[in-house]
Design an enzyme around this catalytic site. Structure first.
Site, PDB file in Angstrom:
ATOM      1  N   ASP A   1     -13.821   4.318   0.057  1.00  0.00           N
ATOM      2  CA  ASP A   1     -13.957   5.835  -0.386  1.00  0.00           C
ATOM      3  C   ASP A   1     -13.246   5.845  -1.577  1.00  0.00           C
ATOM      4  O   ASP A   1     -12.013   5.367  -0.880  1.00  0.00           O
ATOM      5  CB  ASP A   1     -14.136   7.186   0.875  1.00  0.00           C
ATOM      6  CG  ASP A   1     -13.976   8.392  -0.274  1.00  0.00           C
ATOM      7  OD1 ASP A   1     -15.009   8.241  -1.337  1.00  0.00           O
ATOM      8  OD2 ASP A   1     -13.466   9.152  -0.143  1.00  0.00           O
ATOM      9  N   LEU A   2     -12.749   6.558  -2.088  1.00  0.00           N
ATOM     10  CA  LEU A   2     -11.439   6.666  -3.284  1.00  0.00           C
ATOM     11  C   LEU A   2     -11.144   7.964  -2.454  1.00  0.00           C
ATOM     12  O   LEU A   2      -9.788   7.371  -2.546  1.00  0.00           O
ATOM     13  CB  LEU A   2     -12.083   6.745  -4.491  1.00  0.00           C
ATOM     14  CG  LEU A   2     -10.450   6.257  -5.818  1.00  0.00           C
ATOM     15  CD1 LEU A   2     -10.309   5.640  -6.093  1.00  0.00           C
ATOM     16  CD2 LEU A   2     -11.630   7.285  -7.017  1.00  0.00           C
ATOM     17  N   ASP A   3     -10.726   9.060  -3.357  1.00  0.00           N
ATOM     18  CA  ASP A   3     -10.182  10.224  -3.197  1.00  0.00           C
ATOM     19  C   ASP A   3      -9.563  10.186  -1.697  1.00  0.00           C
ATOM     20  O   ASP A   3     -10.424  10.135  -0.602  1.00  0.00           O
ATOM     21  CB  ASP A   3     -11.052  11.250  -3.243  1.00  0.00           C
ATOM     22  CG  ASP A   3     -11.037  11.348  -4.822  1.00  0.00           C
ATOM     23  OD1 ASP A   3     -10.362  10.613  -5.157  1.00  0.00           O
ATOM     24  OD2 ASP A   3     -11.640  12.018  -5.426  1.00  0.00           O
TER      25      ASP A   3
ATOM     26  N   THR B   1      -6.425  12.134  -5.224  1.00  0.00           N
ATOM     27  CA  THR B   1      -6.706  12.558  -6.422  1.00  0.00           C
ATOM     28  C   THR B   1      -6.975  13.888  -6.053  1.00  0.00           C
ATOM     29  O   THR B   1      -7.167  15.042  -6.993  1.00  0.00           O
ATOM     30  CB  THR B   1      -7.869  12.064  -7.637  1.00  0.00           C
ATOM     31  OG1 THR B   1      -9.069  12.172  -6.475  1.00  0.00           O
ATOM     32  CG2 THR B   1      -7.313  10.764  -7.667  1.00  0.00           C
TER      33      THR B   1
ATOM     34  N   LYS C   1     -15.002  18.698  -0.760  1.00  0.00           N
ATOM     35  CA  LYS C   1     -14.180  17.953  -0.385  1.00  0.00           C
ATOM     36  C   LYS C   1     -15.130  16.077  -0.141  1.00  0.00           C
ATOM     37  O   LYS C   1     -16.487  16.689   0.847  1.00  0.00           O
ATOM     38  CB  LYS C   1     -13.247  16.859   1.240  1.00  0.00           C
ATOM     39  CG  LYS C   1     -12.577  15.856   1.282  1.00  0.00           C
ATOM     40  CD  LYS C   1     -11.705  16.865   2.886  1.00  0.00           C
ATOM     41  CE  LYS C   1     -10.168  15.912   2.657  1.00  0.00           C
ATOM     42  NZ  LYS C   1      -9.513  15.759   3.442  1.00  0.00           N
TER      43      LYS C   1
ATOM     44  N   SER D   1     -17.752   6.218  -4.093  1.00  0.00           N
ATOM     45  CA  SER D   1     -17.384   7.365  -4.480  1.00  0.00           C
ATOM     46  C   SER D   1     -17.852   7.661  -4.893  1.00  0.00           C
ATOM     47  O   SER D   1     -18.834   7.135  -5.978  1.00  0.00           O
ATOM     48  CB  SER D   1     -15.949   6.758  -5.258  1.00  0.00           C
ATOM     49  OG  SER D   1     -15.410   8.251  -5.761  1.00  0.00           O
ATOM     50  N   ALA D   2     -17.845   9.348  -4.909  1.00  0.00           N
ATOM     51  CA  ALA D   2     -18.775  10.704  -5.841  1.00  0.00           C
ATOM     52  C   ALA D   2     -18.654  10.667  -6.650  1.00  0.00           C
ATOM     53  O   ALA D   2     -18.782  10.750  -8.090  1.00  0.00           O
ATOM     54  CB  ALA D   2     -18.751  11.021  -5.018  1.00  0.00           C
TER      55      ALA D   2
ATOM     56  N   LYS E   1     -22.879  12.179  -0.615  1.00  0.00           N
ATOM     57  CA  LYS E   1     -22.780  11.990   0.753  1.00  0.00           C
ATOM     58  C   LYS E   1     -22.627  13.391   1.401  1.00  0.00           C
ATOM     59  O   LYS E   1     -22.984  14.415   0.370  1.00  0.00           O
ATOM     60  CB  LYS E   1     -21.575  11.771   1.115  1.00  0.00           C
ATOM     61  CG  LYS E   1     -21.156   9.985  -0.102  1.00  0.00           C
ATOM     62  CD  LYS E   1     -19.279   9.869   0.450  1.00  0.00           C
ATOM     63  CE  LYS E   1     -19.257   8.754  -0.198  1.00  0.00           C
ATOM     64  NZ  LYS E   1     -18.123   8.502   0.116  1.00  0.00           N
TER      65      LYS E   1
ATOM     66  N   GLU F   1     -13.187   6.153   5.219  1.00  0.00           N
ATOM     67  CA  GLU F   1     -13.932   7.805   4.768  1.00  0.00           C
ATOM     68  C   GLU F   1     -12.379   8.720   5.071  1.00  0.00           C
ATOM     69  O   GLU F   1     -12.412   8.580   6.024  1.00  0.00           O
ATOM     70  CB  GLU F   1     -14.988   8.007   5.436  1.00  0.00           C
ATOM     71  CG  GLU F   1     -16.072   7.690   4.075  1.00  0.00           C
ATOM     72  CD  GLU F   1     -16.272   8.821   2.750  1.00  0.00           C
ATOM     73  OE1 GLU F   1     -15.087   9.836   2.951  1.00  0.00           O
ATOM     74  OE2 GLU F   1     -16.780   8.659   2.648  1.00  0.00           O
ATOM     75  N   ASP F   2     -12.557   9.945   4.629  1.00  0.00           N
ATOM     76  CA  ASP F   2     -11.602  10.798   4.773  1.00  0.00           C
ATOM     77  C   ASP F   2     -12.713  11.850   4.400  1.00  0.00           C
ATOM     78  O   ASP F   2     -12.070  13.228   5.179  1.00  0.00           O
ATOM     79  CB  ASP F   2     -10.603  10.809   4.073  1.00  0.00           C
ATOM     80  CG  ASP F   2     -10.922  11.405   2.218  1.00  0.00           C
ATOM     81  OD1 ASP F   2     -11.941  10.807   2.122  1.00  0.00           O
ATOM     82  OD2 ASP F   2     -10.165  12.092   2.177  1.00  0.00           O
TER      83      ASP F   2
END
Length: 217
Positions: free
Chosen positions: A9-11, A17, A45, A114-115, A145, A169-170
């Site tokens: 995932d990104l964020d 971010t 989130k 990522s979304a 997601k 993932e977070d």
């Protein structure tokens, strides 16, 4: 060395971010006549941009026509882009840069899942874009997601069976998406919130090269 692959995932995993998203959403909320707290921001989130606006409007008890929603989504994104344009590689979360370069050196494929529709821009700003073997972002998926679409496309792009993919993932929705995809998951953050993850790490400092080695051994 391994037939495994990673999907990040990104964020909250590669970079934080979320703070910039929060500032941009709060500015929009204030513009619409109400405040927006850090606690309320947790509801956004791992959620798509459109759904985030719907949640924000519910919080403020504001109703908008579809064309107004599009206008505010555009304004929010423009404000967010102004924030991330000032980012640099010092904002990569601890340990992530080392892990990505280790995976690259060992020829273990990895993708972004990522979304965010700004994922490529963010990775380019962080000087990470060219490291990834595949990128799946909000421009590539039709469902957010916890639907597993983003991860399934990632596995397909990497050419790796889903059962050999490891998702980092977070967000609770991301962990659920990984489970639906039939993938192993590493949850970064509160283990109570991410209780369904196969592995729980408090923060990215714990995602070490040694941890990765043991995971794929």
């Amino acid at each position: 060395m391994s037939n495994k692959a990673f999907i990040f995932d990104l964020d909250g995993v590669i970079v934080d971010t979320a703070k910039y998203h929060y500032l941009a959403w709060r500015e929009l909320a204030n513009q619409l006549g109400f405040d927006f707290s850090h606690e309320q921001n947790e509801l956004l989130k791992g959620v798509s941009r459109v759904r985030s606006l719907e949640i924000l409007l519910d919080i403020g008890k504001v109703q908008l026509e579809d064309d107004e929603k599009e206008k505010y989504l555009h304004e929010k994104n423009e404000q967010y882009l102004k924030y991330i344009a000032k980012m640099n590689d010092s904002e990569i979360l601890p340990g992530i840069d080392s892990v990505l370069h280790y995976l690259k050196k060992e020829k273990i494929p990895f993708a972004l899942g990522s979304a965010s529709k700004n994922a490529r821009l963010i990775l380019k700003t962080l000087n990470l874009l060219d490291l990834f073997d595949a990128i799946v972002d909000g421009n590539d998926v039709s469902t957010a997601k916890p639907d597993p679409e983003v991860f399934l496309i990632g596995a397909e792009k990497l050419g790796i069976p889903v059962k050999e993919c490891i998702v980092v993932e977070d967000a609770k929705a991301g962990i659920e998406a990984a489970a639906r995809a039939g993938m192993t998951s590493i949850g970064i953050g509160d283990p109570v919130v991410l209780e369904k993850a196969d592995y729980n790490l408090i923060n990215t400092n714990e995602l070490t090269i040694d941890f990765v080695k043991k995971l794929i051994a």
